[in-house]
Design a protein around this motif. Structure first.
Motif, PDB file in Angstrom:
ATOM      1  N   PHE A   1       1.157  -1.566   0.198  1.00 53.34           N
ATOM      2  CA  PHE A   1       0.352   0.039  -0.213  1.00 53.34           C
ATOM      3  C   PHE A   1       1.096   1.141  -0.071  1.00 53.34           C
ATOM      4  O   PHE A   1       2.265   0.930   1.148  1.00 53.34           O
ATOM      5  N   ILE A   2       0.834   1.822  -0.829  1.00 50.34           N
ATOM      6  CA  ILE A   2       2.368   3.469  -1.424  1.00 50.34           C
ATOM      7  C   ILE A   2       1.190   4.352  -0.957  1.00 50.34           C
ATOM      8  O   ILE A   2      -0.365   4.445  -1.577  1.00 50.34           O
ATOM      9  N   THR A   3       1.742   4.912  -0.275  1.00 51.39           N
ATOM     10  CA  THR A   3       0.664   6.799  -0.076  1.00 51.39           C
ATOM     11  C   THR A   3       1.690   7.514   0.547  1.00 51.39           C
ATOM     12  O   THR A   3       2.495   7.181   1.420  1.00 51.39           O
ATOM     13  N   HIS A   4       1.201   8.945   0.311  1.00 55.57           N
ATOM     14  CA  HIS A   4       2.019   9.891   0.721  1.00 55.57           C
ATOM     15  C   HIS A   4       0.936  10.430   2.828  1.00 55.57           C
ATOM     16  O   HIS A   4       1.395  11.489   3.168  1.00 55.57           O
ATOM     17  N   ASN A   5      -0.238   9.870   2.751  1.00 52.52           N
ATOM     18  CA  ASN A   5      -0.761  10.124   3.748  1.00 52.52           C
ATOM     19  C   ASN A   5      -0.656   9.349   5.354  1.00 52.52           C
ATOM     20  O   ASN A   5      -1.229   8.023   5.419  1.00 52.52           O
ATOM     21  N   LEU A   6      -0.079   9.655   6.331  1.00 54.75           N
ATOM     22  CA  LEU A   6       0.585   9.376   7.277  1.00 54.75           C
ATOM     23  C   LEU A   6      -0.289   8.657   8.050  1.00 54.75           C
ATOM     24  O   LEU A   6      -1.134   7.374   8.413  1.00 54.75           O
ATOM     25  N   SER A   7      -1.812   9.038   7.691  1.00 56.33           N
ATOM     26  CA  SER A   7      -3.179   9.455   8.550  1.00 56.33           C
ATOM     27  C   SER A   7      -3.688   7.451   8.190  1.00 56.33           C
ATOM     28  O   SER A   7      -4.148   6.982   8.479  1.00 56.33           O
ATOM     29  N   VAL A   8      -3.135   6.849   7.121  1.00 56.06           N
ATOM     30  CA  VAL A   8      -3.774   6.427   5.552  1.00 56.06           C
ATOM     31  C   VAL A   8      -2.949   5.082   6.155  1.00 56.06           C
ATOM     32  O   VAL A   8      -4.221   3.916   6.118  1.00 56.06           O
ATOM     33  N   VAL A   9      -1.977   5.447   5.579  1.00 60.29           N
ATOM     34  CA  VAL A   9      -1.279   4.336   6.172  1.00 60.29           C
ATOM     35  C   VAL A   9      -1.384   3.716   7.240  1.00 60.29           C
ATOM     36  O   VAL A   9      -0.964   2.205   7.601  1.00 60.29           O
ATOM     37  N   ARG A  10      -1.613   4.097   8.494  1.00 58.10           N
ATOM     38  CA  ARG A  10      -1.586   4.213   9.753  1.00 58.10           C
ATOM     39  C   ARG A  10      -2.829   2.846   9.694  1.00 58.10           C
ATOM     40  O   ARG A  10      -2.541   2.112  10.873  1.00 58.10           O
ATOM     41  N   ILE A  11      -3.513   3.096   9.291  1.00 58.74           N
ATOM     42  CA  ILE A  11      -4.643   2.162   9.449  1.00 58.74           C
ATOM     43  C   ILE A  11      -4.976   0.891   8.355  1.00 58.74           C
ATOM     44  O   ILE A  11      -5.366   0.032   8.822  1.00 58.74           O
ATOM     45  N   MET A  12      -4.095   0.866   7.332  1.00 54.39           N
ATOM     46  CA  MET A  12      -4.658   0.101   6.706  1.00 54.39           C
ATOM     47  C   MET A  12      -3.007  -1.048   6.872  1.00 54.39           C
ATOM     48  O   MET A  12      -3.156  -2.096   5.778  1.00 54.39           O
ATOM     49  N   ALA A  13      -1.559  -1.029   7.196  1.00 59.66           N
ATOM     50  CA  ALA A  13      -0.796  -1.393   7.263  1.00 59.66           C
ATOM     51  C   ALA A  13      -0.608  -2.050   8.001  1.00 59.66           C
ATOM     52  O   ALA A  13      -0.186  -1.238   9.815  1.00 59.66           O
ATOM     53  N   ASP A  14       0.223  -3.169   8.719  1.00 60.32           N
ATOM     54  CA  ASP A  14       0.913  -3.665   9.834  1.00 60.32           C
ATOM     55  C   ASP A  14       2.044  -3.105   9.804  1.00 60.32           C
ATOM     56  O   ASP A  14       2.863  -3.686  10.908  1.00 60.32           O
ATOM     57  N   ARG A  15       2.807  -3.039   8.765  1.00 58.66           N
ATOM     58  CA  ARG A  15       4.403  -2.442   8.784  1.00 58.66           C
ATOM     59  C   ARG A  15       4.424  -1.575   7.373  1.00 58.66           C
ATOM     60  O   ARG A  15       3.354  -1.468   6.802  1.00 58.66           O
ATOM     61  N   ILE A  16       5.132  -0.736   7.839  1.00 55.47           N
ATOM     62  CA  ILE A  16       5.655   0.580   6.777  1.00 55.47           C
ATOM     63  C   ILE A  16       6.901   0.880   6.644  1.00 55.47           C
ATOM     64  O   ILE A  16       7.323   1.205   7.900  1.00 55.47           O
ATOM     65  N   GLY A  17       7.463   0.863   5.405  1.00 52.43           N
ATOM     66  CA  GLY A  17       8.649   1.446   4.988  1.00 52.43           C
ATOM     67  C   GLY A  17       8.576   2.852   4.198  1.00 52.43           C
ATOM     68  O   GLY A  17       7.481   3.708   4.230  1.00 52.43           O
ATOM     69  N   VAL A  18       9.582   4.033   5.014  1.00 46.90           N
ATOM     70  CA  VAL A  18       9.313   4.971   4.596  1.00 46.90           C
ATOM     71  C   VAL A  18      10.414   5.279   3.583  1.00 46.90           C
ATOM     72  O   VAL A  18      11.734   5.250   4.136  1.00 46.90           O
ATOM     73  N   MET A  19      10.455   6.038   2.568  1.00 43.47           N
ATOM     74  CA  MET A  19      11.450   6.356   1.675  1.00 43.47           C
ATOM     75  C   MET A  19      12.069   7.379   1.349  1.00 43.47           C
ATOM     76  O   MET A  19      10.803   8.369   1.333  1.00 43.47           O
ATOM     77  N   TYR A  20      13.108   8.177   1.877  1.00 48.69           N
ATOM     78  CA  TYR A  20      13.672   9.260   0.991  1.00 48.69           C
ATOM     79  C   TYR A  20      14.988   9.587   0.193  1.00 48.69           C
ATOM     80  O   TYR A  20      15.183   9.095  -0.224  1.00 48.69           O
ATOM     81  N   LEU A  21      14.336  10.086  -1.216  1.00 53.49           N
ATOM     82  CA  LEU A  21      15.375  10.046  -2.269  1.00 53.49           C
ATOM     83  C   LEU A  21      15.600   9.153  -2.199  1.00 53.49           C
ATOM     84  O   LEU A  21      17.181   8.887  -3.025  1.00 53.49           O
ATOM     85  N   GLY A  22      14.534   7.846  -2.587  1.00 54.16           N
ATOM     86  CA  GLY A  22      15.170   6.834  -3.586  1.00 54.16           C
ATOM     87  C   GLY A  22      15.731   5.927  -2.524  1.00 54.16           C
ATOM     88  O   GLY A  22      15.824   4.450  -2.755  1.00 54.16           O
ATOM     89  N   GLU A  23      15.615   6.014  -1.591  1.00 46.86           N
ATOM     90  CA  GLU A  23      16.054   4.860  -0.342  1.00 46.86           C
ATOM     91  C   GLU A  23      15.271   4.653   1.118  1.00 46.86           C
ATOM     92  O   GLU A  23      14.580   5.416   1.546  1.00 46.86           O
ATOM     93  N   LEU A  24      15.370   3.257   1.617  1.00 41.22           N
ATOM     94  CA  LEU A  24      14.737   2.948   2.175  1.00 41.22           C
ATOM     95  C   LEU A  24      15.098   3.256   3.635  1.00 41.22           C
ATOM     96  O   LEU A  24      16.233   2.857   3.951  1.00 41.22           O
TER      97      LEU A  24
END
Length: 336
Positions: free
Chosen positions: A209-232
């Motif tokens: 599940f890909i999004t820029h909305n943290l509120s959305v990903v908090r309720i949708m995802a079991d685990r979360i990866g944060v990406m910045y400038l191509g890197e995890l």
């Protein structure tokens, strides 16, 4: 969830967009190999879980989704799905961001939803296929009578429901959702998210599940990866990430989302601008915007570290960001 078998493994995956250099780029001595949209990403998605990817626009998360889906080939690294006993890779489907451009306006809804069924030969005969189309439309909150209509007769939220029905028609074992609600009104977003949550629960789907909305990903995802400038830069179980972020960028993302704290509706934008991925900063790529950055951050790429909760992050510093805003003075940070 941690005991579930690995379903998808990304091993040092990179994607470089090749380009020819202009005069100014040659003067700047830019990397002639091109722009690294995704840089050395390693990630594991377990069977039955939803992995979320968040980050600002241009961080590489949509490119990563297209690499996983097979729409693009990685420049380096390996993407491997778990195979079944017969050696077959799992079926996957993708739900795109724009429900307007992702549907063929010349096809009826029946034709659109039935196409994956016909391609994969999941039902035989027109009557059986139509019955499955009616079942899917009902499942996503539409009417079987809608099968006779065309996409332009529906609202944005209804079109996205059609996209979801089309994705489910292929009976996928893996679902990629690339910003599936960002083009919709807030009230419609809530309806689509509730629908997706119900489908995940009832169908036991594995998904990205890909999004820029943290509120959305908090309720949708079991685990979360944060990406910045191509890197995890960080990855952790969902609640752990919000309870105790380890990377300054993650903390800043949380601070920048006013709806994450009902007591504070003010906006805290992240200072500075996202660097040009064609000319990434030396050392830690986030150091140009990080309030904690020191000399080592400007010269040396940060190592990957593990957390007690089984997550990982890339930072030179040992920070306690559980309660404090990442806008605190850099003098409060300690080197690990």
């Amino acid at each position: 969830m941690s005991s579930a078998p690995d379903f998808l493994i990304l091993n040092h995956v990179s994607k470089i967009y090749r380009r020819s250099q202009g005069f100014l780029e040659r003067l700047k001595k830019a990397d002639a190999s091109g722009t690294k949209a995704v840089s050395d990403v390693s990630l594991t998605v377990r069977h039955g879980e939803t992995m979320g990817l968040v980050g600002e626009s241009g961080c590489g998360k949509s490119t990563l989704a297209r690499l996983v889906s097979g729409l693009m080939e990685p420049t380096a690294g390996e993407i491997a799905f778990r195979r079944d006993a017969a050696g077959r890779t799992p079926r996957l489907q993708m739900i795109f961001q724009d429900p307007y451009s992702s549907l063929n306006g010349r096809w009826t809804i029946e034709d659109i939803v039935a196409e994956p069924i016909r391609v994969h030969r999941l039902r035989q005969g027109r009557a059986a296929i139509r019955a499955r189309v009616d079942e899917l439309l009902t499942q996503v909150g539409l009417s079987p009578a809608d099968a006779e209509k065309y996409p332009q007769e529906f609202s944005g939220g209804q079109r996205q429901r059609i996209c979801i029905a089309r994705a489910l028609a292929g009976e996928p074992e893996f679902l990629i959702l690339d910003e599936p609600t960002s083009a919709l009104d807030v009230s419609v977003q809530a309806q689509i998210l509730n629908l997706l949550r119900d489908l995940q629960k009832n169908l036991s789907l594995t998904s990205l599940f890909i999004t820029h909305n943290l509120s959305v990903v908090r309720i949708m995802a079991d685990r979360i990866g944060v990406m910045y400038l191509g890197e995890l830069v960080e990855e952790a179980p969902s609640e752990e990430l919000f309870r105790r972020p380890h990377h300054p960028y993650t903390r800043l993302l949380i601070d920048a989302a006013p709806d994450m704290d009902i007591g504070d509706r003010s906006l805290h934008p992240i200072a500075g601008e996202l660097p040009n991925p064609a000319f990434p900063p030396r050392g830690c790529r986030f150091h140009t915007r990080c309030p904690f950055a020191g000399d080592v951050c400007r010269t040396t790429a940060p190592p990957q570290k593990t957390t007690e909760a089984g997550g990982m992050f890339r930072c030179h510093l040992d920070l306690d960001l559980s309660n404090a805003s990442a806008n605190m003075p850099a003098s409060k940070a300690k080197t690990a």
